[in-house]
Structures are given as structure tokens and as C-alpha cells.
Write a protein that holds these residues in place. Structure first.
Motif, mmCIF file in Angstrom:
data_model
loop_
_atom_site.group_PDB
_atom_site.id
_atom_site.type_symbol
_atom_site.label_atom_id
_atom_site.label_comp_id
_atom_site.label_asym_id
_atom_site.label_seq_id
_atom_site.Cartn_x
_atom_site.Cartn_y
_atom_site.Cartn_z
ATOM 1 N N CYS A 23 -65.189 -56.152 32.753
ATOM 2 C CA CYS A 23 -64.186 -55.118 32.855
ATOM 3 C C CYS A 23 -64.605 -53.808 33.370
ATOM 4 O O CYS A 23 -64.000 -52.920 33.118
ATOM 5 C CB CYS A 23 -63.424 -54.958 31.296
ATOM 6 S SG CYS A 23 -64.459 -54.509 30.156
ATOM 7 N N TYR A 28 -59.927 -51.848 37.323
ATOM 8 C CA TYR A 28 -59.593 -52.902 36.276
ATOM 9 C C TYR A 28 -58.179 -52.380 35.406
ATOM 10 O O TYR A 28 -57.190 -53.245 35.385
ATOM 11 C CB TYR A 28 -60.664 -53.129 35.269
ATOM 12 C CG TYR A 28 -60.417 -54.093 34.211
ATOM 13 C CD1 TYR A 28 -59.655 -53.888 32.854
ATOM 14 C CD2 TYR A 28 -60.843 -55.245 34.591
ATOM 15 C CE1 TYR A 28 -59.627 -54.853 32.241
ATOM 16 C CE2 TYR A 28 -60.563 -56.499 33.541
ATOM 17 C CZ TYR A 28 -60.009 -56.265 32.110
ATOM 18 O OH TYR A 28 -59.979 -56.976 31.189
ATOM 19 N N SER A 137 -56.052 -53.397 19.973
ATOM 20 C CA SER A 137 -56.599 -54.470 20.434
ATOM 21 C C SER A 137 -56.091 -55.565 20.499
ATOM 22 O O SER A 137 -55.991 -56.510 21.126
ATOM 23 C CB SER A 137 -58.054 -54.308 20.004
ATOM 24 O OG SER A 137 -58.854 -55.392 20.554
ATOM 25 N N HIS B 228 -60.587 -55.654 23.149
ATOM 26 C CA HIS B 228 -59.715 -55.968 24.114
ATOM 27 C C HIS B 228 -60.648 -55.194 25.527
ATOM 28 O O HIS B 228 -60.956 -54.258 25.402
ATOM 29 C CB HIS B 228 -58.329 -55.746 24.319
ATOM 30 C CG HIS B 228 -57.676 -56.218 25.344
ATOM 31 N ND1 HIS B 228 -57.508 -55.750 26.313
ATOM 32 C CD2 HIS B 228 -56.825 -57.411 25.359
ATOM 33 C CE1 HIS B 228 -56.672 -56.484 27.318
ATOM 34 N NE2 HIS B 228 -56.423 -57.583 26.820
ATOM 35 N N PRO B 229 -60.711 -55.934 26.548
ATOM 36 C CA PRO B 229 -61.498 -55.476 27.801
ATOM 37 C C PRO B 229 -60.719 -54.077 28.306
ATOM 38 O O PRO B 229 -61.186 -53.321 28.855
ATOM 39 C CB PRO B 229 -61.371 -56.482 28.642
ATOM 40 C CG PRO B 229 -60.603 -57.755 28.443
ATOM 41 C CD PRO B 229 -60.233 -57.407 26.730
ATOM 42 N N VAL B 230 -59.378 -53.858 28.174
ATOM 43 C CA VAL B 230 -58.614 -52.713 28.429
ATOM 44 C C VAL B 230 -59.294 -51.424 27.722
ATOM 45 O O VAL B 230 -59.516 -50.575 28.245
ATOM 46 C CB VAL B 230 -57.160 -52.729 28.252
ATOM 47 C CG1 VAL B 230 -56.557 -51.401 28.217
ATOM 48 C CG2 VAL B 230 -56.533 -53.611 29.307
ATOM 49 N N LEU B 231 -59.283 -51.847 26.350
ATOM 50 C CA LEU B 231 -60.160 -50.660 25.565
ATOM 51 C C LEU B 231 -61.566 -50.576 26.039
ATOM 52 O O LEU B 231 -62.207 -49.524 26.063
ATOM 53 C CB LEU B 231 -59.860 -51.169 24.194
ATOM 54 C CG LEU B 231 -58.329 -50.995 23.654
ATOM 55 C CD1 LEU B 231 -58.324 -51.406 22.052
ATOM 56 C CD2 LEU B 231 -57.563 -49.994 23.928
ATOM 57 N N LYS B 232 -62.249 -51.656 26.197
ATOM 58 C CA LYS B 232 -63.687 -51.542 26.303
ATOM 59 C C LYS B 232 -63.942 -50.625 27.845
ATOM 60 O O LYS B 232 -64.731 -49.828 28.023
ATOM 61 C CB LYS B 232 -64.287 -52.859 26.652
ATOM 62 C CG LYS B 232 -65.640 -52.854 26.885
ATOM 63 C CD LYS B 232 -66.121 -54.280 26.832
ATOM 64 C CE LYS B 232 -67.584 -54.423 27.449
ATOM 65 N NZ LYS B 232 -67.869 -55.871 27.450
#
Lengths: 180, 244
Positions: A23, A28, A137, B228-232
């Protein structure tokens, strides 16, 4: 320009672990935003009949009823009561309609219907709005899965609730992005 | 203080964390009595092979040769290595091998996400683990990303493993400034854990034992799941790891 990688397959049928997710691409977040905006637009075409909830068992409890109780509780009590389902969703990437008092799923239970998942998303939103990154999350993962469903399969009332969830999800992520 | 930890052995899978552990121990002059190696594929790194990172923000650089396998470092150290039959820390043959190990303390560096279950926890050994987060506030998986988002820094906690997720007796904790421009998963987090591990092992060598604090006395805390990758992505962006 990035395509969001979790917008293809049905994530309830083929769950995603998100382990070591790639990501780091500059595009992204924009890809995620486009994917969500596209699904919100498609929700306008929601036309399914209202879903019939499975009848409650004598020896267990409906998840929908638990979530309704949590909705009326203060944030701390609600967090405690939804925690077992946060863990279940994170581990198994699915929930069921009925559970036993022990916390195990009822043997007669179907998997959770879209309305129950939306109620769970609303419970997660409540916690995320209070600053819980953990619940944000989980919410992002649940919304990924909901956004891979056929938009026409949502009854209009549920589509409206889901649209509100997605709008709040977007604003929570935007707020986090803006923090330096 | 430097020397051989006669009653301690390393249990290591081929991971960046294991590489960081053994290189940090070698730099500090600390040697486990033995190493038990969990089989598996070596991680494949693309990029610079050597790093120098100021972990504590105090101007002291930690060197890391990210592509150097654990076995190579241990060979340089002259540490005896024994290969375990299974990659699964909970497998019956692993439990048997560790039960037979003469060492009482096992410095654990297994694959991320693998929880130790009762049979291996009941071998009579104590498993020393360094979690990548300040407990109890940041327990669980990818805790360092949540820590970066919430507090702008990372943390590590050395603890004795029990059945729970980062709930064991806490030996030592430390907070670290956010790394800038350094891969978090493969470089910063392993080095931070290795830095605390060396501090704890040096203390073990000096004192002969490790005291700890009951985790329940530290408060309830939060157990996180895989981020979650959005937060990452947001965390990576904040710390200079995404090229705009």
C-alpha cells in the motif's frame, strides 16, 4: 493512478487477510476513494425487498438484537459488548445471525445478512468517531466486503444506512490524513 | 557486559527480526548458548543491503546488514545451531525438541502471528519475546503502525510469553522516536525490538535473572488486529515512506 486492490472479488466469499498488504503507492488512497465513491453511486440503484431476519432461537441470541442493545449503551459498555464480534470478524472475516450465550455460533444459524453487517458497521462507526483506530481499521475491512456486494441486492433503507456509514468512514479517513 | 548466556537459547525463524536479533547480540558481545532454527524460506530483500539507523534519537547509529541470513551471523559468533523439524512452533516434534533443550530461557523470534499454545508453553521453559509496541496500550498485530498514527512514535515491550496476546509478565518497555525514511516492517521494527532485547539480555547476564511486572497491573490497554492498508498508507506517508 492506482486501482484499489480490494474492489474485485466478493470478500465475504473469499476473505482477505490484509497481511503485509502492499500500500506504499502514492496513488493508493485516491484509488480507495474512487472505489468507494463508485460503490456509493451504485447504491442509488438499491431495490431489493426488505430482508427477513432469521427468527431468534430459544437457546441463543440474535446478533442484531445484541447490536441494538449496544447502540443504546454508553461508548465504554458498547465497546465491551461488541468486542467479541470485532475479534470474530477480524479472525474469520464473517459473522452469523445467531450466537449461543457461550459466544459460539448457534448451529442453526445462517451467516449474517447485509442488514446485520450494516448494524455492526454502525457500531464500529460509533467507536471510530470517538477516536478508536482499532475500530476504524475493522470498519474499513467490513466496508471493503460490503462494497464488493451487488448494490442492487441492498433494500433501499439499508442502502441509505450504508451510504451514511461510508460517508462517515470517508470523513474519518480524511481527518486522519489531514493530521500531521 | 559481554559474554555467553549459558542458560538461554535462541529459537528463530528466518525473518528480518531474527536477523536483527542476532546481529544486535553479536554487536553487543552477547551469545546465546545455542540456537534452534525453525525452517522456512529466507525473506528476499530488494534495496540497499546495509542500513544505519539512529533508533533512540541520541545520535548513536545501529548498523544492520538486512540480507545477512541468521545462520551466517551465528556461524561468525560460533553458536551451535540445531535445525527443528517443523516450522510450526506448536507442532509435537517442536514441543519435544524444546522440552529436551537444556536451556531454561528461550529467546523467541518466530513467524509473526503465531500464538504459542499450552503444549509448548508447558515445556518448563520461559519464552522471552519482544513485542513491537508499548503494552498494554498497543498490544496485538501491527501495533507499531497504530502507535505511529496515534502517538507519532514506536515502542517495544520485552515480556514472558503466555497464552494471551502480549499479556505476559512485562520485563521492560521502551518508546522510540518515529523512524524517517526507513522501511518499518523489515528494518525499523526489527531493529527496535533487537535494541530492547540486547538491553534485557545484558541485564540478564549481569543480574542472573529477569524481574517483571504483572501485565494486569499496567491496565487494560488495547489489542489491535492487522492494520487496514488505508491506515498503513497514511502512517507511511507521515513518515516519509511514500514518494509523492
Amino acid at each position: 493512478m492506482s486501482d484499489y486492490p480490494y474492489s474485485g472479488r466478493n470478500l465475504f466469499a473469499e476473505p482477505e487477510t490484509y497481511f503485509y498488504a502492499a500500500c506504499a503507492d502514492a496513488g493508493y488512497l485516491d484509488g480507495w476513494k474512487r472505489s468507494r465513491a463508485d460503490f456509493r453511486r451504485r447504491l442509488a440503484g438499491a431495490e431489493a425487498p426488505d430482508s427477513r431476519r432469521q427468527a431468534g432461537p430459544r437457546d441463543g441470541v440474535l446478533l442484531g438484537d445484541l447490536l441494538e442493545v449496544a447502540r443504546r449503551q454508553d461508548l465504554g459498555a458498547a465497546a465491551k459488548n461488541i468486542e467479541p464480534f470485532v475479534v470474530k470478524y477480524e479472525v474469520h472475516k464473517r459473522l452469523f445471525e445467531m450466537y449461543l450465550p457461550s459466544g459460539k455460533r448457534h448451529s442453526d444459524s445462517q451467516t449474517a445478512c447485509l442488514g446485520t453487517y450494516i448494524a455492526f458497521a454502525e457500531a464500529l462507526v460509533r467507536q471510530a468517531e470517538d477516536g478508536s483506530l482499532k475500530h476504524l481499521s475493522t470498519l474499513l475491512k467490513l466496508c471493503d466486503a460490503l462494497a464488493t456486494q451487488d448494490a442492487a441486492s441492498f433494500p433501499p433503507k439499508e442502502a441509505k444506512r450504508l451510504k451514511t456509514v461510508l460517508e462517515t468512514e470517508a470523513s474519518l479517513v480524511a481527518k486522519l490524513e489531514a493530521e500531521s | 557486559m559481554t559474554g555467553v548466556l549459558h542458560d538461554s537459547a535462541l529459537v528463530a525463524a528466518p525473518t528480518y527480526r531474527s536477523r536483527a536479533y542476532v546481529q544486535a547480540m553479536r554487536s553487543a558481545g552477547l551469545e546465546p548458548a545455542r540456537a534452534y532454527l525453525l525452517p522456512g524460506e529466507e525473506p528476499q530483500w530488494k534495496g540497499p543491503e546495509r542500513f544505519e539507523v539512529d533508533l533512540r534519537g541520541a545520535g548513536q547509529m545501529t548498523r544492520f546488514r538486512v540480507t545477512e541470513p541468521v545462520t551466517e551471523t551465528l556461524e561468525h559468533m560460533g553458536v551451535e545451531c540445531l535445525s527443528l523439524a517443523s516450522a510450526d512452533i506448536n507442532a509435537a516434534e517442536t514441543v519435544r525438541a524444546l522440552t529436551d533443550a537444556p536451556e531454561k530461557i528461550l529467546i523467541y523470534s518466530g513467524r509473526g502471528g503465531a500464538l504459542l499454545r499450552p503444549p509448548v508453553l508447558q515445556t518448563g521453559k520461559r519464552f522471552l519475546h519482544v513485542h513491537g509496541g508499548w503494552v498494554p496500550d498497543f498490544r496485538g498485530s501491527t501495533a507499531f503502525y497504530f502507535s505511529l498514527l496515534k502517538e507519532g512514535r514506536m515502542g517495544a515491550s520485552a515480556l514472558w510469553l503466555d497464552e494471551g496476546i502480549d499479556t505476559g509478565t512485562v520485563i521492560r518497555r521502551r518508546k522510540y522516536p518515529a523512524p524517517s525514511g526507513v522501511d518499518i516492517d523489515c528494518i525499523a521494527d526489527p531493529l527496535i525490538r533487537a535494541d530492547l532485547l540486547v538491553e534485557v539480555l545484558s541485564n540478564l547476564l549481569t543480574e542472573g535473572r529477569l524481574e517483571g511486572e504483572d501485565a494486569s497491573a499496567l491496565g487494560t490497554g488495547t489489542t489491535y488486529h492487522v492494520i487496514h492498508p488505508v491506515l498503513k498508507n497514511i502512517a507511511l506517508r507521515r513518515h516519509g515512506l511514500i514518494e509523492e
